[in-house]
Design an enzyme around this catalytic site. Structure first.
Site, PDB file in Angstrom:
ATOM      1  N   GLU A 274       0.849  -1.194   0.000  1.00 52.00           N
ATOM      2  CA  GLU A 274       0.000   0.000   0.000  1.00 52.00           C
ATOM      3  C   GLU A 274       0.879   1.237   0.000  1.00 52.00           C
ATOM      4  O   GLU A 274       1.622   1.450   0.970  1.00 52.00           O
ATOM      5  CB  GLU A 274      -0.940  -0.018   1.210  1.00 52.00           C
ATOM      6  CG  GLU A 274      -1.929  -1.175   1.139  1.00 52.00           C
ATOM      7  CD  GLU A 274      -3.043  -1.086   2.170  1.00 52.00           C
ATOM      8  OE1 GLU A 274      -3.155  -0.038   2.840  1.00 52.00           O
ATOM      9  OE2 GLU A 274      -3.810  -2.041   2.288  1.00 52.00           O
ATOM     10  N   HIS A 293      -8.776   0.531   1.260  1.00 49.46           N
ATOM     11  CA  HIS A 293      -8.461   0.572   2.697  1.00 49.46           C
ATOM     12  C   HIS A 293      -9.355   1.598   3.401  1.00 49.46           C
ATOM     13  O   HIS A 293      -8.881   2.477   4.123  1.00 49.46           O
ATOM     14  CB  HIS A 293      -6.990   0.904   2.910  1.00 49.46           C
ATOM     15  CG  HIS A 293      -6.478   0.442   4.250  1.00 49.46           C
ATOM     16  ND1 HIS A 293      -5.181   0.062   4.448  1.00 49.46           N
ATOM     17  CD2 HIS A 293      -7.092   0.295   5.454  1.00 49.46           C
ATOM     18  CE1 HIS A 293      -5.005  -0.296   5.708  1.00 49.46           C
ATOM     19  NE2 HIS A 293      -6.161  -0.155   6.350  1.00 49.46           N
TER      20      HIS A 293
END
Length: 328
Positions: A274, A293
């Site tokens: 990420e 997310h």
């Protein structure tokens, strides 16, 4: 109070922090200033640049960003890092402990939000909601035959990790008429039953679950917990939901399981990297829902997390023990 005392908040436009609860918690102790760290590992030069911006900060409320040994070595005034959430894998906790820096987190502050998104993703997979909505909007296609889904009632939900989030999801699933089984090596079977689930070993859980939802922390033992072997044990046509940590799942193995039809679908709110690797095979996998997310991102959760983190920073800066220490 020393003039230099202040707290850095690493919020960005993509990863916001509710500042009002932080400022209220720190009122009369230290001002909170925004230092927008990138949500990726930093090179040496870039890290040094951000270290200069963080000089004198005695606390960091960490949303995006990584706390590394080399960054810590450049921040001698730092006393505490309050992580914006429950998971602390962005922080080298051992390095903080070695340097006398307290690390705190906010367990349970976003539990309702994450459990609700996990349930929403289960419903989206079962009823094929994103696909149907996209076709109506983009193709002006009407008619139900291509979007016939399934009901959750009577199906088995397998929960991996029955902490505050997993237990909330279990209660929601029971209310919908689902059977709930769970694997959590940190809990005795009696406690798993008390939280509303039937205890099962992981191998058996994988084979029974129509829907498997992950709510475990990322540790060396849970890295790629759902990999090639685990996926092979899962029921054909089952669905996987991950709102915990991306590296719990081997993305390459999952992509292959989706392409082969072994799994009926998957919904991931987190990915192995990420920001994610745009070349990851997961982006080409069929029957997949990806969200960015966002499980803990509700107005209510952001305020609760910010309040919890801000209050623990206030405790540390005034010489009191934090309520939610990660290291001691």
């Amino acid at each position: 109070m020393p003039a230099r005392r202040w707290v850095a908040v690493t919020s960005t436009a993509d990863f916001p922090v509710a500042l009002a609860p932080v400022q209220k918690a720190l009122a009369g102790i230290a001002p909170a200033r925004r230092v927008p760290l990138p949500f990726r590992p930093l090179g040496r030069v870039e890290e040094a640049s951000f270290a200069r911006r963080l000089q004198g900060a005695e606390g960091i409320l960490l949303r995006p960003g990584y706390i590394t040994p080399s960054l810590l070595d450049q921040l001698p005034a730092l006393r505490a890092v309050a992580v914006h959430g429950a998971g602390v894998d962005q922080v080298d906790v051992a390095a903080c402990t070695a340097r006398g820096v307290l690390v705190t987190n906010a367990p349970g502050a976003n539990a309702d939000a994450v459990a609700e998104l996990a349930l929403g993703l289960m419903l989206s997979l079962a009823r094929r909601i994103p696909e149907a909505a996209r076709r109506v909007k983009e193709e002006r296609v009407w008619g139900e035959a291509r979007h016939t889904g399934r009901e959750l009632k009577g199906k088995t939900l397998g929960v991996v990790g029955l902490g505050q989030i997993g237990a909330r999801l279990a209660r929601m699933a029971v209310a919908l008429g689902m059977e709930v089984a769970a694997y959590d090596p940190a809990l005795p079977p009696a406690e798993i039953r008390r939280r509303g689930a039937r205890p099962l070993p992981l191998a058996k859980l994988l084979g029974e679950a129509h829907y498997l939802s992950l709510h475990a922390p990322l540790t060396p033992s849970t890295h790629h917990l759902i990999g090639r072997e685990a996926l092979a044990r899962m029921r054909k046509g089952a669905f996987l939901i991950n709102c915990a940590r991306g590296p719990l799942v081997d993305e390459g193995a999952l992509a292959r399981a989706l392409r082969s039809g072994k799994l009926g679908g998957a919904a991931l709110d987190v990915l192995e990297g990420e920001p994610p690797d745009p070349e990851s095979p997961i982006f080409e996998a069929p029957n997949l829902i990806l969200t960015p997310h966002m499980a803990g991102s509700t107005v209510e959760a952001l305020e609760a997390i910010a309040r919890t983190a801000g209050e623990d920073l206030a405790r540390v800066l005034t010489g009191r023990p934090p309520k939610f220490p990660v290291n001691k």
